[in-house]
Design an enzyme around this catalytic site. Structure first.
Site, PDB file in Angstrom:
ATOM      1  CE  LYS A   1      38.906  43.012  41.301  1.00 26.25           C
ATOM      2  NZ  LYS A   1      38.566  43.849  42.478  1.00 26.25           N
TER       3      LYS A   1
ATOM      4  NE  ARG B   1      44.424  43.766  43.062  1.00 27.44           N
ATOM      5  CZ  ARG B   1      43.606  42.736  43.368  1.00 27.44           C
ATOM      6  NH1 ARG B   1      43.813  41.533  42.900  1.00 27.44           N
ATOM      7  NH2 ARG B   1      42.578  42.934  44.155  1.00 27.44           N
TER       8      ARG B   1
ATOM      9  NE  ARG C   1      34.954  39.766  49.998  1.00 27.62           N
ATOM     10  CZ  ARG C   1      35.632  40.268  48.959  1.00 27.62           C
ATOM     11  NH1 ARG C   1      35.245  40.000  47.726  1.00 27.62           N
ATOM     12  NH2 ARG C   1      36.675  41.029  49.142  1.00 27.62           N
TER      13      ARG C   1
ATOM     14  NE  ARG D   1      38.743  37.815  50.818  1.00 24.66           N
ATOM     15  CZ  ARG D   1      38.930  38.305  49.590  1.00 24.66           C
ATOM     16  NH1 ARG D   1      38.169  37.895  48.591  1.00 24.66           N
ATOM     17  NH2 ARG D   1      39.871  39.186  49.366  1.00 24.66           N
TER      18      ARG D   1
ATOM     19  NE  ARG E   1      41.550  43.514  50.159  1.00 24.02           N
ATOM     20  CZ  ARG E   1      40.347  42.963  50.002  1.00 24.02           C
ATOM     21  NH1 ARG E   1      39.473  42.976  50.979  1.00 24.02           N
ATOM     22  NH2 ARG E   1      40.037  42.404  48.868  1.00 24.02           N
TER      23      ARG E   1
END
Ligand code: AMP
Length: 184
Positions: free
Chosen positions: A8, A83, A122, A128, A139
């Site tokens: 996204k 969301r 990632r 992160r 998540r």
């Protein structure tokens, strides 16, 4: 829309630049607040690090503030918002008071194994703190519980545009451009 790791953020950056409208990513705004150590960042981090959503009241107030800036007047691209069902209601209220409406809701569809692979990659590239394996799993669960149902809502309003998010970035962008009829 699309699960974590669907691409996204990457696609939203490209498409918003093409459209010449601001790219409003709630995740990016939260992360900027976390790194600046603002009170909002301190609050958001607790949820983000656990893979949970930041409470609707906090998120909605932040989006309301961002959408009130002058650069949003001609339009904007929302990434990662709404969301939850409650966020959809708030967004509708914000849009109607600003005499805006949604042109389209774009869903990037992806294979789950691919998504987990992207998130793990990632994690190693960007470090992160919400990309550890347990948090990734949570998540995804939260996405399917709270956000996936919004897709049917937007489909029934004829706003949903689904695009296959698999493959290289440029190919996905090309599909989005075609699906949204953005060609010049
Ligand atoms: P993202 O970069 O969009 O995946 O967002 C990273 C994290 O920020 C999410 O896992 C949530 O903790 C939080 N977040 C971002 N957008 C929202 C939202 N619309 N509602 C609640 N929490 C959000």
């Amino acid at each position: 829309m699309g699960p974590p790791g669907a691409g996204k953020g990457t696609q939203a950056a490209v498409i918003s630049a093409m459209l010449g409208v601001p790219h409003i990513s709630t995740g990016d705004i939260f992360r900027a607040n976390v790194s600046q150590g603002t009170p909002l960042g301190v609050e958001a981090k607790r949820y983000m690090d656990a893979g949970e959503y930041v409470p609707d009241g906090v998120t909605n107030a932040m989006v309301r503030d961002r959408l009130s800036h002058d650069d949003c007047r001609p339009g904007f691209l929302l990434d990662g918002y709404p969301r939850t069902v409650e966020q959809v209601g708030e967004l509708n209220a914000m849009l109607s008071s600003a005499q805006h409406r949604l042109d389209a809701v774009l869903e990037l569809t992806v294979d789950m194994d691919e998504v987990v692979g992207r998130l793990v990659k990632r994690a190693s590239e960007q470090g992160r703190s919400d990309d550890t394996e347990d948090v990734i799993r949570r998540r995804l669960e939260v996405y399917f519980e709270q956000t996936a149902p919004l897709i049917d809502m937007y489909r029934s309003q004829d706003l949903l545009v689904q695009v296959d998010g698999l493959g290289i970035i440029e190919d996905v962008t090309g599909r989005i451009v075609a699906a949204l009829s953005l060609e010049a």
